[in-house]
Design an enzyme around this catalytic site. Structure first.
Site, PDB file in Angstrom:
ATOM      1  N   LYS A 279     -11.735   3.014  -5.475  1.00  0.00           N
ATOM      2  CA  LYS A 279     -12.468   2.839  -4.221  1.00  0.00           C
ATOM      3  C   LYS A 279     -13.110   1.447  -4.233  1.00  0.00           C
ATOM      4  O   LYS A 279     -13.732   1.060  -5.217  1.00  0.00           O
ATOM      5  CB  LYS A 279     -13.534   3.942  -4.119  1.00  0.00           C
ATOM      6  CG  LYS A 279     -13.934   4.263  -2.713  1.00  0.00           C
ATOM      7  CD  LYS A 279     -14.573   5.623  -2.599  1.00  0.00           C
ATOM      8  CE  LYS A 279     -15.151   5.787  -1.209  1.00  0.00           C
ATOM      9  NZ  LYS A 279     -15.530   7.150  -0.893  1.00  0.00           N
ATOM     10  N   GLU A 363     -19.452  22.948   3.893  1.00  0.00           N
ATOM     11  CA  GLU A 363     -20.653  23.370   4.640  1.00  0.00           C
ATOM     12  C   GLU A 363     -20.751  24.886   4.746  1.00  0.00           C
ATOM     13  O   GLU A 363     -21.850  25.448   4.669  1.00  0.00           O
ATOM     14  CB  GLU A 363     -20.639  22.738   6.042  1.00  0.00           C
ATOM     15  CG  GLU A 363     -20.872  21.222   6.061  1.00  0.00           C
ATOM     16  CD  GLU A 363     -19.641  20.396   5.696  1.00  0.00           C
ATOM     17  OE1 GLU A 363     -18.546  20.978   5.574  1.00  0.00           O
ATOM     18  OE2 GLU A 363     -19.780  19.167   5.524  1.00  0.00           O
ATOM     19  N   ARG A 391     -19.112  23.451  11.088  1.00  0.00           N
ATOM     20  CA  ARG A 391     -18.305  24.134  10.082  1.00  0.00           C
ATOM     21  C   ARG A 391     -18.953  25.436   9.616  1.00  0.00           C
ATOM     22  O   ARG A 391     -18.268  26.350   9.190  1.00  0.00           O
ATOM     23  CB  ARG A 391     -18.150  23.223   8.850  1.00  0.00           C
ATOM     24  CG  ARG A 391     -17.123  22.161   8.972  1.00  0.00           C
ATOM     25  CD  ARG A 391     -15.753  22.771   8.837  1.00  0.00           C
ATOM     26  NE  ARG A 391     -14.731  21.906   9.366  1.00  0.00           N
ATOM     27  CZ  ARG A 391     -14.107  20.960   8.682  1.00  0.00           C
ATOM     28  NH1 ARG A 391     -14.410  20.771   7.424  1.00  0.00           N
ATOM     29  NH2 ARG A 391     -13.192  20.230   9.248  1.00  0.00           N
TER      30      ARG A 391
HETATM   31  C1  LIG Z   1     -16.897  18.400   7.402  1.00  0.00           C
HETATM   32  C2  LIG Z   1     -17.336  17.044   6.918  1.00  0.00           C
HETATM   33  N1  LIG Z   1     -18.373  16.940   6.058  1.00  0.00           N
HETATM   34  C3  LIG Z   1     -18.778  15.730   5.629  1.00  0.00           C
HETATM   35  C4  LIG Z   1     -18.144  14.592   6.057  1.00  0.00           C
HETATM   36  C5  LIG Z   1     -18.673  13.227   5.623  1.00  0.00           C
HETATM   37  N2  LIG Z   1     -17.702  12.490   4.806  1.00  0.00           N
HETATM   38  C6  LIG Z   1     -16.915  11.533   5.309  1.00  0.00           C
HETATM   39  S1  LIG Z   1     -15.885  10.868   4.185  1.00  0.00           S
HETATM   40  C7  LIG Z   1     -16.522  11.836   2.958  1.00  0.00           C
HETATM   41  C8  LIG Z   1     -15.997  11.689   1.559  1.00  0.00           C
HETATM   42  C9  LIG Z   1     -14.518  11.788   1.522  1.00  0.00           C
HETATM   43  O1  LIG Z   1     -14.064  11.588   0.211  1.00  0.00           O
HETATM   44  P1  LIG Z   1     -12.508  11.465  -0.056  1.00  0.00           P
HETATM   45  O2  LIG Z   1     -11.789  12.484   0.747  1.00  0.00           O
HETATM   46  O3  LIG Z   1     -12.293  11.491  -1.511  1.00  0.00           O
HETATM   47  O4  LIG Z   1     -12.113  10.062   0.563  1.00  0.00           O
HETATM   48  P2  LIG Z   1     -12.467   8.597   0.039  1.00  0.00           P
HETATM   49  O5  LIG Z   1     -13.477   8.067   1.002  1.00  0.00           O
HETATM   50  O6  LIG Z   1     -13.004   8.694  -1.351  1.00  0.00           O
HETATM   51  O7  LIG Z   1     -11.200   7.850   0.090  1.00  0.00           O
HETATM   52  C10 LIG Z   1     -17.515  12.679   3.444  1.00  0.00           C
HETATM   53  C11 LIG Z   1     -18.293  13.635   2.642  1.00  0.00           C
HETATM   54  C12 LIG Z   1     -17.068  14.748   6.954  1.00  0.00           C
HETATM   55  N3  LIG Z   1     -16.380  13.703   7.441  1.00  0.00           N
HETATM   56  N4  LIG Z   1     -16.680  15.969   7.358  1.00  0.00           N
END
Ligand SMILES: Cc1ncc(C[n+]2csc(CCOP(=O)(O)OP(=O)(O)O)c2C)c(N)n1
Length: 433
Positions: A279, A363, A391
């Site tokens: 990342k 959630e 959610r």
């Molecule tokens: C239902 C929901 N909860 C929380 C989020 C906030 N959120 C956006 S990206 C993320 C992390 C995603 O991590 P990953 O899938 O590993 O992707 P990366 O950014 O590391 O590439 C979160 C918690 C969201 N988009 N949707």
């Protein structure tokens, strides 16, 4: 080179060396835009090579790519004719920071909330089969998003049904903060095995060179190893639920990625390609602070310092007050669904590690867990962004309200949040409270 890229066709024409050069230029461009406008930086820097490889191997819009969450689609937008528009990111009437079907034919499905991609891709793949068509369908999902229940439900269905579909698991060991949970432990075991496999290859080469017995010895060892492998290699988890597992692959090696994607194209049934990425790749400050640069306001490229220092916000006040209350009441616990920092709970987590629960992007589970704790007299305080509360709507009603359980539900970002135009509005709960 970037100036000449107006569609994926232009990327397909490049050789590997040129594609690597393009990757560098794309990184520089994204860094320039996001440092000026703000945006999701680290996740996009991590998928540059993957996106180039996807556009080289597949043909959009015939083939369909569903991006989970969708915050990592800047590279895809640059490649699909929206390079200049990216400069309007996070501006009034500007380009969306997420996939938008009304923005381009190459955006096949809107996303914003996490963990939806495998369900949607499976639906698209089943529709393809019903219509008798033969295009490829790909879901790109992060290891963080894979902690969401909906993603696991979809894996369960896809593995069983044997529908032709490719899932790319982009494993960077991070959600917004460090990824947590059993799935994350599984992925970490696979990564460790990769080191083991590599050292084994060099051992094999040495033994092979022993005259006479070398090659025979290697064959025996390989046979024994294969049977042990069936028992202990954790990647079998994906194979056991019906997926062909490919990987782990270096997610910054375009040539290797293209090779794997081409293999997956030829396989029937569901395939999971596990790629390892960093990342924030290529921008040292983001590599070292991937959580800070997950989503950022404008910042100075040299120092990484945000231009407008954040004043104390509601989340910070909430976090501080909760610490104060928790000092006097040992029954208070805090729960977050992968949003420790965003909801102001970082300090609480440091001060009360045994009373802090990050449950992953889950959630529904966060609220169900809180209900169980409240039933037994603990005081759970759950903080979730307004939009993501959707959610857990059933859990709020069925598990908490209908049983009259004293769960404290805090709604963060309960107002209009301007920065990102995702497909869901972030003021859903505004009217309710
Ligand atoms: C239902 C929901 N909860 C929380 C989020 C906030 N959120 C956006 S990206 C993320 C992390 C995603 O991590 P990953 O899938 O590993 O992707 P990366 O950014 O590391 O590439 C979160 C918690 C969201 N988009 N949707």
């Amino acid at each position: 080179m970037l100036e000449k890229i107006n569609s994926a066709e232009d990327v397909k024409k490049l050789n590997i060396e040129e594609q690597n050069k393009l990757a560098e230029e794309i990184r520089k461009y994204i860094l320039e835009v996001v440092s000026k406008n703000g945006g999701h930086l680290a996740s996009n820097l991590g998928v540059v090579e993957l996106t180039i490889a996807l556009h080289t191997v597949f043909d959009l819009p015939k083939d369909k790519i569903v991006w989970d969450v969708g915050h990592q689609t800047y590279v895809h937008k640059i490649i699909t004719g929206r390079r200049e528009q990216l400069k309007t990111l996070r501006q009034l009437n500007g380009i969306s920071g997420f996939p938008k079907t009304d923005e381009s034919k190459t955006d096949c499905f809107n996303t914003g909330h996490s963990s939806t991609s495998i369900s949607a891709a499976l639906g698209i793949a089943r529709a393809r089969d019903i219509k008798g068509e033969d295009n490829n369908v790909i879901a790109v999902i992060g290891d963080g998003a894979l902690t969401g229940g909906m993603a696991l439900e979809a894996l369960n269905d896809a593995g069983f049904s044997q529908t032709r579909l490719t899932v790319i698991l982009n494993d960077n060991e991070m959600s917004i903060s460090k990824n947590i949970g059993g799935i994350s432990m599984l992925l970490s075991k696979i990564r460790t095995r990769r080191g083991y496999t590599k050292s084994n290859v060099s051992a094999k080469n040495i033994i092979n060179k022993i005259p006479g017995i070398g090659p025979i010895f290697v064959k025996i060892v390989q046979r024994v190893k294969r049977s042990i492998k069936q028992l202990i290699i954790p990647k079998m988890y994906f194979e056991d639920i019906g997926f062909r597992y490919l990987g782990p692959v270096d997610g910054h090696n375009i040539e290797e990625l293209e090779r794997m994607l081409n293999i997956s194209k030829k396989l029937d049934g569901p395939v999971l390609i596990h790629i390892l990425t960093k990342k924030g790749k290529g921008y040292k400050i983001a590599e070292e602070n991937p959580d800070k640069f997950h989503g950022t306001g404008p910042f100075d490229i040299e120092t990484g310092k945000t231009k407008k220092e954040k004043s104390k916000d509601y989340s910070a006040v909430f976090g501080e007050k909760l610490i104060e209350l928790a000092k006097n009441n040992k029954k208070i616990v805090a729960i977050t669904a992968a949003m420790r920092d965003g909801t102001g709970l970082r300090k609480f987590a440091e001060e009360f590690p045994d009373r802090f629960f990050d449950v992953g992007i889950a959630e529904q589970h966060a609220l169900g867990l809180a209900a169980g704790m409240a039933k037994e007299g603990v005081v759970p305080v759950v903080s979730i962004y307004s939009s993501f509360y959707q959610r857990g709507y059933d859990q709020v009603i069925h598990d908490i309200a209908a049983q009259n359980l004293p769960v404290v539900m805090c709604v963060d970002r309960a107002g209009v949040v301007g920065q990102d135009r995702s497909n869901t509005s972030r003021f859903t709960w505004y009217g309710i409270f």
